[in-house]
Design a protein around this motif. Structure first.
Motif, PDB file in Angstrom:
ATOM      1  N   ARG A 162     -28.291 -12.669  -6.517  1.00  0.00           N
ATOM      2  CA  ARG A 162     -27.828 -12.465  -7.838  1.00  0.00           C
ATOM      3  C   ARG A 162     -27.593 -14.074  -8.328  1.00  0.00           C
ATOM      4  O   ARG A 162     -27.922 -14.368  -9.460  1.00  0.00           O
ATOM      5  CB  ARG A 162     -26.394 -11.805  -8.038  1.00  0.00           C
ATOM      6  CG  ARG A 162     -25.817 -11.719  -9.230  1.00  0.00           C
ATOM      7  CD  ARG A 162     -24.668 -12.102  -9.186  1.00  0.00           C
ATOM      8  NE  ARG A 162     -24.030 -12.436 -10.675  1.00  0.00           N
ATOM      9  CZ  ARG A 162     -22.693 -13.004 -10.880  1.00  0.00           C
ATOM     10  NH1 ARG A 162     -22.248 -13.631 -10.013  1.00  0.00           N
ATOM     11  NH2 ARG A 162     -22.401 -13.027 -12.214  1.00  0.00           N
TER      12      ARG A 162
ATOM     13  N   ASN B 197     -25.669  -8.232 -18.701  1.00  0.00           N
ATOM     14  CA  ASN B 197     -25.983  -7.310 -18.000  1.00  0.00           C
ATOM     15  C   ASN B 197     -25.903  -7.479 -16.448  1.00  0.00           C
ATOM     16  O   ASN B 197     -25.463  -6.708 -15.474  1.00  0.00           O
ATOM     17  CB  ASN B 197     -27.401  -6.916 -18.118  1.00  0.00           C
ATOM     18  CG  ASN B 197     -27.964  -5.444 -17.691  1.00  0.00           C
ATOM     19  OD1 ASN B 197     -26.973  -4.385 -17.769  1.00  0.00           O
ATOM     20  ND2 ASN B 197     -29.032  -5.558 -17.335  1.00  0.00           N
ATOM     21  N   SER B 198     -26.566  -8.697 -16.024  1.00  0.00           N
ATOM     22  CA  SER B 198     -26.351  -8.885 -14.587  1.00  0.00           C
ATOM     23  C   SER B 198     -24.943  -8.969 -14.062  1.00  0.00           C
ATOM     24  O   SER B 198     -24.444  -8.545 -12.897  1.00  0.00           O
ATOM     25  CB  SER B 198     -27.002 -10.285 -14.374  1.00  0.00           C
ATOM     26  OG  SER B 198     -26.584 -11.114 -13.253  1.00  0.00           O
TER      27      SER B 198
ATOM     28  N   ASN C 257     -23.331  -5.587 -13.861  1.00  0.00           N
ATOM     29  CA  ASN C 257     -23.857  -4.689 -12.626  1.00  0.00           C
ATOM     30  C   ASN C 257     -23.134  -5.431 -11.554  1.00  0.00           C
ATOM     31  O   ASN C 257     -22.573  -4.526 -10.393  1.00  0.00           O
ATOM     32  CB  ASN C 257     -25.294  -4.848 -12.701  1.00  0.00           C
ATOM     33  CG  ASN C 257     -25.937  -3.876 -13.373  1.00  0.00           C
ATOM     34  OD1 ASN C 257     -25.503  -2.821 -13.908  1.00  0.00           O
ATOM     35  ND2 ASN C 257     -27.307  -4.242 -14.049  1.00  0.00           N
ATOM     36  N   ASN C 258     -23.118  -6.558 -11.321  1.00  0.00           N
ATOM     37  CA  ASN C 258     -22.578  -7.277 -10.134  1.00  0.00           C
ATOM     38  C   ASN C 258     -20.966  -7.003 -10.120  1.00  0.00           C
ATOM     39  O   ASN C 258     -20.575  -6.544  -9.011  1.00  0.00           O
ATOM     40  CB  ASN C 258     -22.610  -8.783 -10.396  1.00  0.00           C
ATOM     41  CG  ASN C 258     -21.887  -9.630  -9.432  1.00  0.00           C
ATOM     42  OD1 ASN C 258     -22.058  -9.296  -8.141  1.00  0.00           O
ATOM     43  ND2 ASN C 258     -21.084 -10.464  -9.913  1.00  0.00           N
TER      44      ASN C 258
ATOM     45  N   ARG D  74     -19.457  -4.500 -11.406  1.00  0.00           N
ATOM     46  CA  ARG D  74     -19.484  -3.034 -11.111  1.00  0.00           C
ATOM     47  C   ARG D  74     -19.616  -2.669  -9.638  1.00  0.00           C
ATOM     48  O   ARG D  74     -18.754  -1.727  -8.966  1.00  0.00           O
ATOM     49  CB  ARG D  74     -20.404  -2.227 -11.952  1.00  0.00           C
ATOM     50  CG  ARG D  74     -20.161  -0.842 -12.183  1.00  0.00           C
ATOM     51  CD  ARG D  74     -21.059   0.014 -13.066  1.00  0.00           C
ATOM     52  NE  ARG D  74     -21.084  -0.667 -14.589  1.00  0.00           N
ATOM     53  CZ  ARG D  74     -22.039  -0.870 -15.268  1.00  0.00           C
ATOM     54  NH1 ARG D  74     -23.158  -0.700 -14.589  1.00  0.00           N
ATOM     55  NH2 ARG D  74     -21.883  -1.331 -16.468  1.00  0.00           N
ATOM     56  N   GLU D  75     -20.505  -3.460  -9.017  1.00  0.00           N
ATOM     57  CA  GLU D  75     -20.717  -3.294  -7.404  1.00  0.00           C
ATOM     58  C   GLU D  75     -19.381  -3.799  -6.734  1.00  0.00           C
ATOM     59  O   GLU D  75     -19.326  -3.333  -5.850  1.00  0.00           O
ATOM     60  CB  GLU D  75     -21.785  -4.210  -7.077  1.00  0.00           C
ATOM     61  CG  GLU D  75     -23.268  -3.400  -7.521  1.00  0.00           C
ATOM     62  CD  GLU D  75     -24.313  -4.453  -6.974  1.00  0.00           C
ATOM     63  OE1 GLU D  75     -24.291  -5.485  -6.517  1.00  0.00           O
ATOM     64  OE2 GLU D  75     -25.415  -4.011  -7.933  1.00  0.00           O
TER      65      GLU D  75
END
Lengths: 232, 378
Positions: free
Chosen positions: B25, B269-270, B273-274, B276-277
């Motif tokens: 990432r 967006n990245s 997502n990151n 959220r993980e």
């Protein structure tokens, strides 16, 4: 307020709404906990043990009622002040440990101290002291996944004790452990209580723990079923 | 320095470790920021280079002031009376004024710019040196000087003959200017007038002020004196040369804006997502006492670090790449990209802004995480 009381709740209620569906998680819970006491919260699943711990730990707010922690009402505190409570006054130990997998044992234990802005030297000393206390010296650089379940729970306890809280809340601390590890954890709790005078509230299913604990509270469907706290 | 009970050093160390642990990432975000910087630097440098060279192509004729016919967007289609050169020269503060004809004509098999100049004023007009032979010195017809690049293209040098617009000419010499003029021929002004049928006319007048601080004043006087012409500073030439060129800067800005928006949305967006993980990790941070603002700072510090890394990589790649890029201006003539330091500074600011903007919303969202919900329901 009695100076000996570290925690007191008055008619504590917590209700969850799922659309029109109402779930009463806690119903008029009154609780008094003395300083340096070990209280076992016992009850079946869904009885409200975890909800009560989350309220006492400043994670959530009650629907109604009051929580007085060391004489200070925390039930209507703003998030900023609650985070200070979670950092300095209350330690929390979870059933599944909730360690940050990306961090080493050392870093996990230091988390609360880091958020409190403790100087590096102080963090270093306190971490060594705690790891020694929980028997994890030599595993400082290990990741949580490299530890056994019992070791992970000991890291979680060390983390909870890092900022010298006056109250530690434990949610099923032995739920994932075998009998030997469960005993070891409870011995650790007892030694911390004796040495530091920390108050512990332990939510558990483990009857053995309940039987060995002088103060007990039985919760059923959100209500205190046996409304007593027996003191030895 | 202590921020909200969290030392910036520990924050920096903590976030740096976090980035190192999520290599893919981190790498992709850095590449995204580097690509943004590269796009910005390349587009802006191309425009700057074109601007400077195009300005240079006309302004390489020298002078500080250009006078064209009103409404002309290119000197090739400008036509004004030659006598205006005398009028311009008579304007107080003007030290030099000369007529110049510019035309695109065939030179042997190639097409090249042909400059009709007054031979006696060539030294004041053009900064050149001779590679072979001599520069034209009189109004004699049938003689021309040729730029080095054009000479190489058509394979004709000093002493050779060539066809200019169908007529035979002898090459008196080969000059070099290190500008567009290297792909041109120079003939006497009067010869050019006859060749393209511009009797008593000229394309433009190039003038110089006695005092360069007085240029605007001189331009004002010329405009007052001759309302039928357009007088402007030579360095304003690019926007005068063609409306397309003027809009080139707008296009460059549009490209930058689109790429920036894409980068912000992509990186956001990245980040989402990151984060959220890593929701559980942030829930643990909150459970262990991290405040709302500390969580936001953790995320913003991370983006700041990514911004710094992306900027270093992007600036490095852009600088290295621009050394090898050149723009073909005309046949066989390319100019290297002009590297403007301020472009890199703006690119760095842009990368920081993008990285910061792309992390604000994810930071605010993750800071609102409720540990009790994450621990119970995942």
């Amino acid at each position: 307020m009695d100076e000996e009381l570290i925690l007191r709740t008055n008619e504590l209620n917590k209700t969850y709404w799922n659309g029109p569906e109402k779930t009463v998680a806690l119903d008029d819970v009154n609780l008094k906990v003395r300083r340096g006491e070990l209280l076992a919260l016992y009850g079946p699943s869904g009885s409200g043990k975890t909800t009560l711990l989350f309220l006492l730990g400043g994670f959530d707010k009650p629907t109604s009622g009051r929580i007085l922690l060391d004489g200070i009402e925390i039930s209507n505190m703003d998030e900023q002040r609650l985070s200070t409570i979670r950092r300095n006054t209350v330690g929390f130990v979870f059933q599944n440990y909730n360690l940050v997998e990306e961090l080493t044992v050392l870093e996990n234990v230091r988390l609360t101290m880091m958020f409190d802005g403790k100087p590096g030297e102080e963090m270093k000393e306190r971490t060594s002291e705690l790891l020694d206390k929980v028997g994890l010296v030599g595993k400082e650089r290990h990741r949580p996944s490299q530890l056994s379940a019992g070791e992970q729970q000991r890291v979680a306890i060390a983390r909870a004790l890092a900022n010298r809280p006056m109250l530690v809340l434990m949610d099923e601390p032995t739920g994932n452990l075998d009998q030997d590890n469960s005993r070891a954890i409870m011995q650790l709790v007892a030694s911390v209580m004796r040495a530091d005078g920390v108050t512990f509230i332990i939510a558990t299913h483990n009857l053995e723990i309940v039987q060995e604990t002088p103060s007990r509270l039985f919760l059923k469907a959100g209500r205190v079923a046996t409304d007593f706290i027996s003191h030895s | 320095m202590v921020i909200d009970g969290l030392t910036s050093f520990s924050l920096l160390r903590f976030t740096a470790k976090g980035l190192a642990r999520r290599r893919v990432r981190t790498f992709l975000t850095i590449v995204g920021l580097a690509a943004l910087i590269f796009t910005y630097v390349t587009v802006q440098s191309l425009v700057s280079t074109l601007e400077v060279n195009l300005s240079g192509s006309v302004s390489s004729l020298g002078g500080e002031i250009d006078v064209w016919s009103k409404g002309a967007s290119y000197p090739l289609i400008s036509k004004i009376p030659e006598s205006y050169a005398g009028i311009v020269k008579g304007v107080p503060g003007v030290s030099f004024a000369t007529p110049v004809i510019l035309a695109l004509l065939t030179v042997d098999s190639a097409e090249a710019l042909t400059a009709g100049v007054v031979p006696a004023q060539l030294h004041s007009l053009l900064n050149y040196s001779m590679v072979a032979g001599i520069m034209i010195t009189s109004n004699q017809t049938g003689i021309l000087a040729i730029g080095k690049a054009l000479s190489a293209t058509i394979g004709k040098g000093a002493g050779n003959s060539l066809q200019l617009n169908g007529a035979m000419y002898s090459v008196s010499g080969v000059y070099i200017t290190n500008s567009w003029m290297d792909y041109s021929v120079i003939i006497p002004h009067v010869v050019a007038q006859q060749m393209i049928g511009m009797i008593n006319g000229t394309s433009m007048i190039v003038a110089t002020a006695q005092d360069s601080r007085n240029v605007n004043n001189v331009i004002g006087q010329i405009r007052t004196l001759m309302p039928m012409v357009e007088a402007f500073r030579s360095n304003e030439t690019p926007s005068k040369v063609s409306p397309i060129f003027a809009s080139l800067e707008t296009i460059a800005s549009d490209i930058t804006a689109i790429v920036t928006l894409g980068a912000v949305l992509g990186i956001m967006n990245s980040n989402l997502n990151n984060l959220r993980e890593r929701m559980r990790a942030f829930a643990i941070f909150k459970a262990t006492g991290a405040s709302y603002s500390q969580i936001i700072k953790l995320v913003l510090y991370e983006s700041l670090l990514l911004g710094i890394l992306g900027t270093i990589v992007g600036v490095g790649i852009s600088y290295a790449a621009l050394q090898f890029i050149s723009i073909p201006i005309v046949q066989n003539v390319s100019v290297g990209i002009i590297i403007v330091p301020s472009t890199f500074l703006y690119a760095a600011l842009l990368a920081f802004s993008v990285s910061f903007a792309a992390s604000i919303y994810p930071a605010l969202r993750i800071a609102r995480v409720r540990p009790q919900e994450v621990f119970r329901f995942g």
